[in-house]
Scaffold this active site. Structure first.
Site, PDB file in Angstrom:
ATOM      1  N   CYS A  35      35.853  98.782 -14.248  1.00  0.00           N
ATOM      2  CA  CYS A  35      36.977  99.901 -14.431  1.00  0.00           C
ATOM      3  C   CYS A  35      38.239  99.416 -14.026  1.00  0.00           C
ATOM      4  O   CYS A  35      38.360  99.298 -12.822  1.00  0.00           O
ATOM      5  CB  CYS A  35      36.676 101.288 -13.907  1.00  0.00           C
ATOM      6  SG  CYS A  35      38.039 102.492 -14.052  1.00  0.00           S
TER       7      CYS A  35
ATOM      8  N   CYS B 190      52.989 103.145  -3.882  1.00  0.00           N
ATOM      9  CA  CYS B 190      51.666 103.937  -3.291  1.00  0.00           C
ATOM     10  C   CYS B 190      52.376 104.533  -2.230  1.00  0.00           C
ATOM     11  O   CYS B 190      52.849 103.996  -1.246  1.00  0.00           O
ATOM     12  CB  CYS B 190      50.554 103.068  -3.191  1.00  0.00           C
ATOM     13  SG  CYS B 190      49.034 104.108  -2.531  1.00  0.00           S
TER      14      CYS B 190
ATOM     15  N   CYS C  10      34.940 110.105  -8.906  1.00  0.00           N
ATOM     16  CA  CYS C  10      35.300 108.913  -8.353  1.00  0.00           C
ATOM     17  C   CYS C  10      35.686 108.967  -6.621  1.00  0.00           C
ATOM     18  O   CYS C  10      36.338 109.854  -6.419  1.00  0.00           O
ATOM     19  CB  CYS C  10      36.836 108.406  -8.867  1.00  0.00           C
ATOM     20  SG  CYS C  10      36.478 108.326 -10.750  1.00  0.00           S
TER      21      CYS C  10
ATOM     22  N   CYS D 140      47.260 102.982   5.051  1.00  0.00           N
ATOM     23  CA  CYS D 140      46.680 101.725   4.332  1.00  0.00           C
ATOM     24  C   CYS D 140      47.597 100.722   4.816  1.00  0.00           C
ATOM     25  O   CYS D 140      48.661 100.962   4.928  1.00  0.00           O
ATOM     26  CB  CYS D 140      46.788 101.968   2.912  1.00  0.00           C
ATOM     27  SG  CYS D 140      46.071 100.492   2.125  1.00  0.00           S
TER      28      CYS D 140
ATOM     29  N   ARG E 179      41.587 106.048 -20.388  1.00  0.00           N
ATOM     30  CA  ARG E 179      41.303 107.188 -19.422  1.00  0.00           C
ATOM     31  C   ARG E 179      42.789 107.634 -19.338  1.00  0.00           C
ATOM     32  O   ARG E 179      43.530 106.812 -18.771  1.00  0.00           O
ATOM     33  CB  ARG E 179      40.695 106.968 -18.190  1.00  0.00           C
ATOM     34  CG  ARG E 179      40.544 108.417 -17.304  1.00  0.00           C
ATOM     35  CD  ARG E 179      39.831 108.095 -16.112  1.00  0.00           C
ATOM     36  NE  ARG E 179      38.495 107.551 -16.369  1.00  0.00           N
ATOM     37  CZ  ARG E 179      37.869 106.669 -15.750  1.00  0.00           C
ATOM     38  NH1 ARG E 179      38.575 106.067 -14.710  1.00  0.00           N
ATOM     39  NH2 ARG E 179      36.833 106.185 -16.059  1.00  0.00           N
TER      40      ARG E 179
ATOM     41  N   CYS F 206      51.526  97.933  -1.282  1.00  0.00           N
ATOM     42  CA  CYS F 206      51.936  98.301  -2.695  1.00  0.00           C
ATOM     43  C   CYS F 206      53.128  99.283  -2.885  1.00  0.00           C
ATOM     44  O   CYS F 206      53.060 100.469  -2.404  1.00  0.00           O
ATOM     45  CB  CYS F 206      50.665  98.764  -3.435  1.00  0.00           C
ATOM     46  SG  CYS F 206      49.270  97.809  -3.208  1.00  0.00           S
TER      47      CYS F 206
ATOM     48  N   CYS G  82      31.668 106.627  -9.067  1.00  0.00           N
ATOM     49  CA  CYS G  82      32.507 105.566  -9.308  1.00  0.00           C
ATOM     50  C   CYS G  82      33.035 105.449  -7.830  1.00  0.00           C
ATOM     51  O   CYS G  82      33.625 106.251  -7.268  1.00  0.00           O
ATOM     52  CB  CYS G  82      33.816 105.574 -10.500  1.00  0.00           C
ATOM     53  SG  CYS G  82      34.777 104.416 -10.534  1.00  0.00           S
TER      54      CYS G  82
END
Length: 353
Positions: free
Chosen positions: A202, A72, A109, A65, A272, A69, A142
């Site tokens: 979400c 992560c 998801c 990626c 959740r 962040c 999702c």
């Protein structure tokens, strides 16, 4: 004398959020954690009974990626020993989705690392959904693909996506502390783009990144402005090779207080229990089910979770049941709460101030 926790329950049942002062008391030590859990559990039972919705993640594209962040393991420059691969074929994803749905998962998801999807990625997701629907036509889909450009949310909806997941992760004030390659505003814009296209929004958070009580509370109010249908609550998994690998400050009691607070803020919304629950809640996961009405089944993006058998046993032992596909997760619409304005400017009646 009225119990302050009873007052919070009354407000939540009327869909009114706590004040900042009330929220701070929930996170503090004034009330015993079991009393806080018991109060918030009354709200959870009122709107969701004893049902637990199961969701599962399929990591369509792992690692590599370009975003930075700090929480992560897939981030730019991370030295984490995780799986790294490009897009998995639709048939492979469909097989995994079929197994999860057969095991009780109501929502699948589809997650992919990256800043946001390109047109080829939208096509990949569309092909994957088609393959999933051939095996499991009733399952919710999702998508979680990063920042959305104009028109992409409509494309995803047309492809059969039901919901779009894009967490705010932390509050606006400290967002720059955890990411420099995009902004809090970028994330808010994506959630609103998804909502405007008719996708179920979400959006939730990651806790355990050094946030203060005020940060936890501010994020709750910021999420309220987005009016999400689902609020995932993640607890940081401090993966080796990330800047936050040394952040182990959460306790089970802290996690329970945060979950209870967010139930008060989002009384009739799918709260959740997500990543990190096994690590930080440990032996009190059953108590957390009295606050959250939804959990992830199986593994996460870069770390493994409990087995499906363990999760289903946890639900049964705690006195809950798995929510079926024929049941509606969110409570019925409350049109009785909508009152057309008949007072104030433009009328002869005084305003309600």
């Amino acid at each position: 004398m009225t119990n302050p926790l009873d007052e919070l329950v009354t407000k939540a049942l009327d869909r009114r959020p706590p004040t900042r002062e009330e929220a701070a008391r929930v996170l503090g030590t004034e009330f015993d954690v079991l009393d806080v859990v018991a109060a918030a559990a009354r709200v959870r039972r009122h709107f969701f009974g004893n049902r637990v919705k199961l969701n599962t993640i399929i990591n369509m594209k792992s690692g590599l990626c370009p975003e930075d962040c700090t929480y992560c393991a897939q981030r730019l420059g991370a030295d984490s020993d995780i799986l790294k691969y490009s897009w998995v074929p639709p048939e492979e994803a469909a097989t995994a989705a079929d197994a999860a749905a057969t095991a009780g998962a109501k929502r699948i998801c589809l997650v992919a690392s990256g800043r946001g999807p390109g047109q080829r990625d939208i096509t990949r997701i569309s092909d994957t959904i088609e393959a999933i629907r051939a095996k499991q036509p009733e399952v919710e889909i999702c998508a979680c693909l990063g920042l959305l450009s104009e028109g992409q949310a409509q494309q995803l909806r047309g492809a059969g996506v039901h919901a779009y997941s894009h967490n705010l992760n932390t509050n606006e004030r400290r967002y720059g502390d955890i990411c420099s390659t995009h902004t809090f505003t970028d994330r808010v814009s994506t959630v609103r783009e998804a909502t405007s296209a008719g996708l179920s929004p979400c959006s939730g958070a990651i806790f355990g990144m050094g946030e203060t009580d005020e940060d936890v509370i501010s994020l709750a109010f910021e999420l309220l402005e987005l009016d999400p249908d689902s609020v995932p609550i993640n607890f940081l998994i401090p993966m080796e090779g990330t800047p936050l690998e040394g952040q182990w400050g959460l306790t089970p009691q802290r996690c329970l207080r945060i979950l209870a607070l967010y139930r008060f803020f989002f009384p009739d919304v799918e709260v959740r229990l997500a990543g990190g629950r096994e690590i930080h809640l440990r032996n009190v996961q059953a108590l957390a089910l009295h606050l959250a009405n939804s959990i992830f089944l199986g593994d996460y993006l870069t770390s493994e979770g409990q087995t499906g058998d363990q999760d289903r046993q946890l639900i049964t032992d705690a006195g809950f049941v798995v929510e079926g596909t024929e049941e509606t997760t969110l409570p019925p619409e409350r049109h009785d709460l909508v009152t057309v304005r008949r007072r104030g400017v433009g009328t002869d009646l005084a305003p309600n101030v």
